[in-house]
Design an enzyme around this catalytic site. Structure first.
Site, PDB file in Angstrom:
ATOM      1  N   CYS A 127      11.615  39.925 -21.235  1.00 46.88           N
ATOM      2  CA  CYS A 127      10.453  39.129 -21.643  1.00 46.88           C
ATOM      3  C   CYS A 127      10.175  37.945 -20.730  1.00 46.88           C
ATOM      4  O   CYS A 127       9.171  37.256 -20.904  1.00 46.88           O
ATOM      5  CB  CYS A 127      10.635  38.641 -23.082  1.00 46.88           C
ATOM      6  SG  CYS A 127      11.102  39.960 -24.212  1.00 46.88           S
ATOM      7  N   HIS A 140       7.433  30.095 -25.576  1.00 47.11           N
ATOM      8  CA  HIS A 140       7.752  31.525 -25.668  1.00 47.11           C
ATOM      9  C   HIS A 140       7.401  32.013 -27.072  1.00 47.11           C
ATOM     10  O   HIS A 140       6.785  33.056 -27.225  1.00 47.11           O
ATOM     11  CB  HIS A 140       9.228  31.743 -25.351  1.00 47.11           C
ATOM     12  CG  HIS A 140       9.624  33.175 -25.260  1.00 47.11           C
ATOM     13  ND1 HIS A 140       8.980  34.067 -24.416  1.00 47.11           N
ATOM     14  CD2 HIS A 140      10.582  33.893 -25.906  1.00 47.11           C
ATOM     15  CE1 HIS A 140       9.528  35.264 -24.549  1.00 47.11           C
ATOM     16  NE2 HIS A 140      10.501  35.186 -25.442  1.00 47.11           N
ATOM     17  N   GLU A 148      14.230  27.728 -29.420  1.00 48.97           N
ATOM     18  CA  GLU A 148      13.316  27.083 -28.479  1.00 48.97           C
ATOM     19  C   GLU A 148      12.999  25.656 -28.934  1.00 48.97           C
ATOM     20  O   GLU A 148      12.922  24.735 -28.113  1.00 48.97           O
ATOM     21  CB  GLU A 148      12.021  27.882 -28.317  1.00 48.97           C
ATOM     22  CG  GLU A 148      11.116  27.328 -27.240  1.00 48.97           C
ATOM     23  CD  GLU A 148       9.963  28.226 -26.852  1.00 48.97           C
ATOM     24  OE1 GLU A 148       9.293  27.957 -25.834  1.00 48.97           O
ATOM     25  OE2 GLU A 148       9.706  29.223 -27.570  1.00 48.97           O
ATOM     26  N   LYS A 190       1.262  33.912 -28.650  1.00 45.92           N
ATOM     27  CA  LYS A 190       1.717  35.200 -29.176  1.00 45.92           C
ATOM     28  C   LYS A 190       1.286  35.385 -30.631  1.00 45.92           C
ATOM     29  O   LYS A 190       1.318  36.506 -31.147  1.00 45.92           O
ATOM     30  CB  LYS A 190       3.230  35.324 -29.058  1.00 45.92           C
ATOM     31  CG  LYS A 190       3.750  35.508 -27.635  1.00 45.92           C
ATOM     32  CD  LYS A 190       5.251  35.724 -27.623  1.00 45.92           C
ATOM     33  CE  LYS A 190       5.792  35.934 -26.218  1.00 45.92           C
ATOM     34  NZ  LYS A 190       5.788  34.685 -25.419  1.00 45.92           N
ATOM     35  N   HIS A 215       3.551  40.047 -28.688  1.00 48.84           N
ATOM     36  CA  HIS A 215       4.490  39.830 -27.588  1.00 48.84           C
ATOM     37  C   HIS A 215       4.322  40.940 -26.558  1.00 48.84           C
ATOM     38  O   HIS A 215       4.657  42.094 -26.816  1.00 48.84           O
ATOM     39  CB  HIS A 215       5.913  39.800 -28.133  1.00 48.84           C
ATOM     40  CG  HIS A 215       6.939  39.342 -27.157  1.00 48.84           C
ATOM     41  ND1 HIS A 215       6.660  39.101 -25.826  1.00 48.84           N
ATOM     42  CD2 HIS A 215       8.282  39.075 -27.305  1.00 48.84           C
ATOM     43  CE1 HIS A 215       7.752  38.710 -25.204  1.00 48.84           C
ATOM     44  NE2 HIS A 215       8.749  38.686 -26.089  1.00 48.84           N
ATOM     45  N   PHE A 252      15.526  39.070 -23.224  1.00 45.81           N
ATOM     46  CA  PHE A 252      16.773  39.725 -23.605  1.00 45.81           C
ATOM     47  C   PHE A 252      17.771  39.620 -22.444  1.00 45.81           C
ATOM     48  O   PHE A 252      17.396  39.657 -21.273  1.00 45.81           O
ATOM     49  CB  PHE A 252      16.543  41.200 -23.930  1.00 45.81           C
ATOM     50  CG  PHE A 252      15.964  41.451 -25.302  1.00 45.81           C
ATOM     51  CD1 PHE A 252      15.655  40.415 -26.157  1.00 45.81           C
ATOM     52  CD2 PHE A 252      15.732  42.748 -25.738  1.00 45.81           C
ATOM     53  CE1 PHE A 252      15.137  40.654 -27.427  1.00 45.81           C
ATOM     54  CE2 PHE A 252      15.209  43.001 -26.996  1.00 45.81           C
ATOM     55  CZ  PHE A 252      14.911  41.954 -27.847  1.00 45.81           C
TER      56      PHE A 252
END
Length: 412
Positions: A162, A302, A313, A334, A339, A398
């Protein structure tokens, strides 16, 4: 170091194909999430996604060539075409030698993989297309964009889950800084709304199952968030060396002044619960930009809408910015796009420079019930006008891989 500016952008997302028409929907808080139409999602726990529906690549790409490419490549080519046109560049043969491409993807040609695996099992090996491998492999998006425009400069592909789109832009930035190219076409692309991907993410319990409310399903930082929504598309920027751009009279959106990277070194999918990697990443970006933390005017987070990611975050932002964190608007687009995995960083970088251009912060929609542990200013539900000088865009992937980009208003 040579300075780097953004002179063109291109978007292919669920809200549409283009620039200002798409950006208007984002500013207005319009979600692109709906029921899946690409296949029958009845057997799946999650039945919703953020699909690109009004998409006509044959208007740009020869139909014969289209058949040789996976859809993630189609997205990259169309977004790149829009960005190049937006930048107003006329490519001479000499300039093609000084222009490169870095467009990454998280999973590559997954749709082609699933389709030809079925063909192999049902019809035998001779029915597998000779173009199957080029459809599948991740670097073919960068390759096909280079072929389309005739670019002979640096050509690479980032694959960092990502964080892919942001890492691609950061790497392209470095290539211009160090003199490897004068122009870079860069960003991310992804097309993973497929049965296998949906099943895999459902098995990880990563996706929202709020099937009764597609538009309200992605709710970053909100108390009742239950997972992310899969999206698809591409976001592409044109980066140029500043003096080159000025010499050709380019319109400049913003300057890219900072790029930070790090790794959590913690888990194959979950973020470090203390936010260590994300903290290092943002601090590295600030250091690279040679600015202090209190110069950041907005963070495009994010913000995936998963319980752990949004909390971590938030923790990391507070570690980096201290009390100033409560004064920084932090929003997650998002909430509207879903996403886009490997394309997320590219799309959100485009949103970041458009925010600077227009002096407006896109909202985090579906923010109804505050989470006491996520207690920052998430620009709930309605866009906010604000003069923006410096914006940070975060992407965390990830494997614990992290990327942060810092953009600044260009004042000549």
């Amino acid at each position: 170091m040579r300075r780097v500016v953004v002179t063109g952008v291109g978007l292919v997302i669920s809200q549409g194909v283009g620039i200002d028409n798409v950006w208007k929907k984002i500013v207005n808080g319009e979600s692109g999430i709906d029921y899946i139409t690409k296949f029958d999602a009845t057997p799946f726990q999650t039945k919703i996604a953020s699909e690109v529906k009004e998409f006509h690549p044959e208007e740009i790409i020869n139909k014969k060539e289209l058949k040789k490419m996976d859809i993630f490549i189609h997205f990259a080519l169309v977004a790149s075409h829009i960005a190049v046109k937006d930048a107003g560049i006329s490519f001479t043969e000499e300039l093609k030698d000084r222009t490169g491409v870095v467009i990454g993807t998280g999973l590559g040609g997954l749709e082609s993989l699933e389709r030809y695996h079925t063909i192999l099992l049902e019809r035998g090996p001779k029915k597998v297309s000779p173009f199957f491998i080029p459809m599948l492999i991740a670097n073919e998006a960068s390759a096909q964009v280079s072929i389309f425009f005739g670019m002979r400069g640096p050509n690479t592909c980032v694959v960092t889950a990502c964080a892919t789109g942001a890492h691609s832009i950061g790497d392209a930035y470095r290539m211009i800084q160090y003199g490897d190219a004068d122009i870079m076409i860069t960003g991310g692309t992804e097309a993973t709304i497929t049965p296998l991907a949906l099943a895999g993410f459902n098995s990880m319990k990563a996706l929202s199952t709020r099937n009764e409310d597609p538009k309200g399903s992605s709710r970053p930082f909100e108390r009742d968030r239950d997972g992310f929504i899969m999206g698809e598309g591409a976001g592409v920027l044109i980066l140029e060396e500043l003096e080159f751009a000025k010499k050709r009279g380019a319109r400049i959106y913003a300057e890219l002044i900072g790029y930070g990277m790090s790794c959590d070194a913690y888990h194959l999918a979950a973020p470090d619960p203390d936010g260590v990697g994300a903290t290092i990443c943002m601090r590295n970006a600030l250091k690279d930009a040679s600015i202090s933390y209190d110069q950041i005017d907005y963070i495009n987070a994010h913000g995936t809408s998963t319980p752990l990611n949004d909390l971590v975050e938030t923790i990391a932002i507070k570690k980096v910015f201290g009390d100033y964190a409560y004064k920084i608007p932090v929003s997650s687009t998002k909430s509207m796009t879903g996403h886009l995995l490997g394309a997320a960083g590219g799309v959100e970088a485009v949103f970041s420079v458009l925010s600077i251009r227009d002096g407006i912060i896109p909202p985090t929609i579906n923010y109804e019930n505050p989470d006491p542990e996520c207690d920052l200013d998430y620009v709930p539900n309605v866009a906010r006008e604000k003069d923006l000088n410096i914006v940070m865009s975060n992407s965390f992937g990830f494997g614990g891989t992290n990327a942060s980009l810092v953009f600044k208003k260009f004042n000549g």
